[in-house]
Motif scaffolding. Structure first.
Motif, PDB file in Angstrom:
ATOM      1  N   VAL A 211       0.830  -1.203   0.000  1.00 26.90           N
ATOM      2  CA  VAL A 211       0.000   0.000   0.000  1.00 26.90           C
ATOM      3  C   VAL A 211       0.863   1.252   0.000  1.00 26.90           C
ATOM      4  O   VAL A 211       0.577   2.232  -0.707  1.00 26.90           O
ATOM      5  CB  VAL A 211      -0.973  -0.013   1.202  1.00 26.90           C
ATOM      6  CG1 VAL A 211      -1.724   1.312   1.311  1.00 26.90           C
ATOM      7  CG2 VAL A 211      -1.956  -1.169   1.069  1.00 26.90           C
ATOM      8  N   GLU A 212       1.942   1.252   0.773  1.00 29.53           N
ATOM      9  CA  GLU A 212       2.824   2.415   0.791  1.00 29.53           C
ATOM     10  C   GLU A 212       3.453   2.647  -0.585  1.00 29.53           C
ATOM     11  O   GLU A 212       3.538   3.785  -1.065  1.00 29.53           O
ATOM     12  CB  GLU A 212       3.922   2.232   1.850  1.00 29.53           C
ATOM     13  CG  GLU A 212       3.419   2.334   3.292  1.00 29.53           C
ATOM     14  CD  GLU A 212       3.060   3.757   3.692  1.00 29.53           C
ATOM     15  OE1 GLU A 212       3.272   4.690   2.882  1.00 29.53           O
ATOM     16  OE2 GLU A 212       2.554   3.940   4.808  1.00 29.53           O
ATOM     17  N   ASP A 213       3.890   1.575  -1.225  1.00 37.87           N
ATOM     18  CA  ASP A 213       4.463   1.704  -2.573  1.00 37.87           C
ATOM     19  C   ASP A 213       3.420   2.217  -3.554  1.00 37.87           C
ATOM     20  O   ASP A 213       3.732   3.035  -4.440  1.00 37.87           O
ATOM     21  CB  ASP A 213       5.007   0.351  -3.053  1.00 37.87           C
ATOM     22  CG  ASP A 213       6.264  -0.075  -2.307  1.00 37.87           C
ATOM     23  OD1 ASP A 213       6.861   0.769  -1.602  1.00 37.87           O
ATOM     24  OD2 ASP A 213       6.649  -1.259  -2.418  1.00 37.87           O
ATOM     25  N   PHE A 214       2.197   1.749  -3.406  1.00 34.37           N
ATOM     26  CA  PHE A 214       1.117   2.190  -4.290  1.00 34.37           C
ATOM     27  C   PHE A 214       0.809   3.668  -4.078  1.00 34.37           C
ATOM     28  O   PHE A 214       0.677   4.436  -5.040  1.00 34.37           O
ATOM     29  CB  PHE A 214      -0.125   1.342  -4.024  1.00 34.37           C
ATOM     30  CG  PHE A 214      -1.345   1.778  -4.785  1.00 34.37           C
ATOM     31  CD1 PHE A 214      -1.442   1.560  -6.151  1.00 34.37           C
ATOM     32  CD2 PHE A 214      -2.401   2.404  -4.131  1.00 34.37           C
ATOM     33  CE1 PHE A 214      -2.574   1.953  -6.862  1.00 34.37           C
ATOM     34  CE2 PHE A 214      -3.526   2.805  -4.832  1.00 34.37           C
ATOM     35  CZ  PHE A 214      -3.613   2.579  -6.204  1.00 34.37           C
ATOM     36  N   LEU A 215       0.719   4.097  -2.831  1.00 32.71           N
ATOM     37  CA  LEU A 215       0.388   5.483  -2.535  1.00 32.71           C
ATOM     38  C   LEU A 215       1.439   6.452  -3.072  1.00 32.71           C
ATOM     39  O   LEU A 215       1.121   7.603  -3.408  1.00 32.71           O
ATOM     40  CB  LEU A 215       0.218   5.676  -1.025  1.00 32.71           C
ATOM     41  CG  LEU A 215      -1.053   5.055  -0.421  1.00 32.71           C
ATOM     42  CD1 LEU A 215      -0.989   5.108   1.098  1.00 32.71           C
ATOM     43  CD2 LEU A 215      -2.293   5.775  -0.930  1.00 32.71           C
ATOM     44  N   ALA A 216       2.664   5.992  -3.178  1.00 29.33           N
ATOM     45  CA  ALA A 216       3.714   6.847  -3.728  1.00 29.33           C
ATOM     46  C   ALA A 216       3.470   7.182  -5.197  1.00 29.33           C
ATOM     47  O   ALA A 216       4.020   8.154  -5.719  1.00 29.33           O
ATOM     48  CB  ALA A 216       5.073   6.165  -3.573  1.00 29.33           C
ATOM     49  N   LYS A 217       2.609   6.406  -5.857  1.00 34.66           N
ATOM     50  CA  LYS A 217       2.302   6.619  -7.277  1.00 34.66           C
ATOM     51  C   LYS A 217       0.975   7.354  -7.485  1.00 34.66           C
ATOM     52  O   LYS A 217       0.615   7.634  -8.626  1.00 34.66           O
ATOM     53  CB  LYS A 217       2.252   5.269  -8.001  1.00 34.66           C
ATOM     54  CG  LYS A 217       3.508   4.438  -7.857  1.00 34.66           C
ATOM     55  CD  LYS A 217       3.304   3.029  -8.405  1.00 34.66           C
ATOM     56  CE  LYS A 217       4.514   2.151  -8.136  1.00 34.66           C
ATOM     57  NZ  LYS A 217       4.283   0.752  -8.566  1.00 34.66           N
ATOM     58  N   VAL A 218       0.265   7.620  -6.399  1.00 27.57           N
ATOM     59  CA  VAL A 218      -1.068   8.219  -6.505  1.00 27.57           C
ATOM     60  C   VAL A 218      -0.989   9.728  -6.287  1.00 27.57           C
ATOM     61  O   VAL A 218      -0.428  10.179  -5.276  1.00 27.57           O
ATOM     62  CB  VAL A 218      -2.025   7.596  -5.468  1.00 27.57           C
ATOM     63  CG1 VAL A 218      -3.407   8.269  -5.531  1.00 27.57           C
ATOM     64  CG2 VAL A 218      -2.165   6.093  -5.695  1.00 27.57           C
ATOM     65  N   PRO A 219      -1.541  10.538  -7.196  1.00 28.86           N
ATOM     66  CA  PRO A 219      -1.550  11.994  -6.998  1.00 28.86           C
ATOM     67  C   PRO A 219      -2.281  12.377  -5.714  1.00 28.86           C
ATOM     68  O   PRO A 219      -3.227  11.700  -5.294  1.00 28.86           O
ATOM     69  CB  PRO A 219      -2.302  12.517  -8.235  1.00 28.86           C
ATOM     70  CG  PRO A 219      -2.176  11.431  -9.248  1.00 28.86           C
ATOM     71  CD  PRO A 219      -2.151  10.137  -8.486  1.00 28.86           C
ATOM     72  N   GLN A 220      -1.867  13.465  -5.098  1.00 29.48           N
ATOM     73  CA  GLN A 220      -2.426  13.885  -3.822  1.00 29.48           C
ATOM     74  C   GLN A 220      -3.903  14.276  -3.904  1.00 29.48           C
ATOM     75  O   GLN A 220      -4.613  14.244  -2.904  1.00 29.48           O
ATOM     76  CB  GLN A 220      -1.617  15.054  -3.254  1.00 29.48           C
ATOM     77  CG  GLN A 220      -0.307  14.638  -2.621  1.00 29.48           C
ATOM     78  CD  GLN A 220      -0.519  13.742  -1.409  1.00 29.48           C
ATOM     79  OE1 GLN A 220      -1.139  14.139  -0.424  1.00 29.48           O
ATOM     80  NE2 GLN A 220      -0.026  12.517  -1.487  1.00 29.48           N
ATOM     81  N   HIS A 221      -4.375  14.618  -5.096  1.00 29.73           N
ATOM     82  CA  HIS A 221      -5.778  15.019  -5.203  1.00 29.73           C
ATOM     83  C   HIS A 221      -6.720  13.826  -5.346  1.00 29.73           C
ATOM     84  O   HIS A 221      -7.944  13.991  -5.356  1.00 29.73           O
ATOM     85  CB  HIS A 221      -5.985  15.955  -6.400  1.00 29.73           C
ATOM     86  CG  HIS A 221      -5.845  15.283  -7.727  1.00 29.73           C
ATOM     87  ND1 HIS A 221      -4.635  15.136  -8.367  1.00 29.73           N
ATOM     88  CD2 HIS A 221      -6.768  14.694  -8.544  1.00 29.73           C
ATOM     89  CE1 HIS A 221      -4.813  14.496  -9.516  1.00 29.73           C
ATOM     90  NE2 HIS A 221      -6.104  14.224  -9.649  1.00 29.73           N
ATOM     91  N   VAL A 222      -6.171  12.613  -5.431  1.00 31.93           N
ATOM     92  CA  VAL A 222      -6.989  11.409  -5.544  1.00 31.93           C
ATOM     93  C   VAL A 222      -7.170  10.803  -4.151  1.00 31.93           C
ATOM     94  O   VAL A 222      -6.191  10.551  -3.446  1.00 31.93           O
ATOM     95  CB  VAL A 222      -6.336  10.379  -6.488  1.00 31.93           C
ATOM     96  CG1 VAL A 222      -7.135   9.077  -6.498  1.00 31.93           C
ATOM     97  CG2 VAL A 222      -6.230  10.949  -7.897  1.00 31.93           C
TER      98      VAL A 222
END
Length: 368
Positions: free
Chosen positions: A180-191
């Motif tokens: 999940v941490e690795d995934f969140l690093a790829k997700v824009p902050q507005h999502v």
């Protein structure tokens, strides 16, 4: 008489899949019937909840629309601010509030996008499409887990919300903290990333993600939890979301007033006040789950590693036949078309009968 009426529903109704609730078992002479189709806690709520319900006498009064007492009790239990908690009619009600608030149709008429794994909770596409948004379904991996790499690749400028179901319903595997941490690093902050943890209490995998822990480190993460499963309060409809203030301020605008009754609120508080008793029952379910998984393996079945209160049988075209065979044994199970069958952990006798059915039905071959 059969002419169409001028009152017409929104066109989206024709694009919504039907939600299929688990059905009760049909009676079979000589057998006790068991429902293994709805992931309910077979042991029900703890005695303190029953006492709280029996004492309730404010039926004629409206509930507190903010569920203040419950939010304050949850705040103390979870270590989050009470103002960051928004209650809803089960975790599905809480999710509906989030989607309605943050995903729909943009000002230019283009639908927003909501990404989730599939197959996952069957209400996801219903909630998303009802809001006017477009669901983006990313297939599970071969071992029935979220394909987070593919989900990250599916993000576009229209993506507004991503749903992570862990343990995944109906297949059972959890996401790990590192994933999940690795995934969140790829997700824009507005999502907004929603971690749906309806079965969190049943998880025993050491590296499984804890949504609240991740929430504490990421401003674009929300968490969903419920009292329906582990606490045995499915009929009272008590769930909640935990979100950061910059999310909660908008969420409260569209939150359904009076979604949680005072009766349900008091029952949930009583359950939290006797959490040790709740977890004793959960431990019984987990022990039965482990026995079911071991029994399936002995019978030659290969099932995904489940951390929920159910198991997934990858039966493909044999799915309808298994559902019918279970019905003849006075067991109701949840079939998903020709994909597979989800079977809830039930009473000990029900689980033993299920395993016997699996031995007689025969494990699927590699080619189904």
């Amino acid at each position: 008489m059969n002419e169409p009426h001028p009152i017409r529903p929104r066109p989206v109704l024709g694009r919504l899949p039907a939600y299929a609730a688990g059905k009760p078992p049909a009676p079979v002479e000589g057998l006790v019937s068991y429902k293994l189709a709805s992931n309910e806690n077979p042991y029900g709520p703890v005695p303190a909840v029953r006492r709280a319900v029996e004492r309730f006498d404010a039926i004629a009064r409206y509930p507190d629309p903010l569920s203040t007492a419950l939010r304050e009790r949850l705040s103390a239990h979870l270590g989050v601010a009470a103002q960051d908690i928004v209650t809803g009619a089960g975790s599905l009600g809480a999710l509906t509030q989030i989607i309605t608030t943050f995903a729909g149709t943009g000002e230019d008429g283009t639908p927003d996008e909501v990404i989730f794994a599939w197959r996952s909770f069957e209400a996801y596409p219903i909630v998303v499409r009802s809001s006017g948004a477009r669901d983006v379904q990313v297939p599970l991996t071969a071992d029935f887990r979220h394909d987070l790499e593919a989900m990250a690749a599916a993000i576009t400028e229209r993506t507004r919300v991503i749903l992570l179901c862990t343990p995944n319903n109906p297949t059972g595997p959890v996401l790990t903290t590192r994933e999940v941490e690795d995934f969140l690093a790829k997700v824009p902050q507005h999502v907004l990333v929603v971690i749906d943890e309806a079965y969190q209490e049943f998880v025993r995998q050491p590296d499984a993600v804890d949504g609240l822990d991740v929430f504490s480190r990421h401003s674009n993460v929300a968490v969903l939890r419920t009292f329906s499963k582990a606490h045995g309060l499915a009929n009272l409809r008590v769930g909640y979301s935990v979100t950061h203030p910059h999310v909660t301020q908008y969420l409260r605008v569209l939150a359904t007033p009076f979604a949680v009754s005072s009766l349900a609120e008091q029952a949930a508080i009583a359950s939290l006040d006797h959490l040790e008793d709740v977890m004793e029952r959960v431990d019984i379910v987990v022990a039965e789950r482990q026995k079911m998984v071991a029994g399936l393996a002995e019978a030659g079945w290969s099932v995904p590693e489940t951390q929920a209160n159910f198991v997934w049988l990858d039966l493909g075209d044999r799915t309808p036949g298994f559902v019918e065979a279970a019905a003849r044994q006075a067991l109701s199970v949840r079939g998903f078309g020709t994909e597979g069958v989800r079977v809830s952990v039930g009473e000990r006798e029900a689980n033993a009968r299920f395993l016997q059915l699996c031995r007689e039905f025969g494990a699927p071959s590699d080619g189904q």
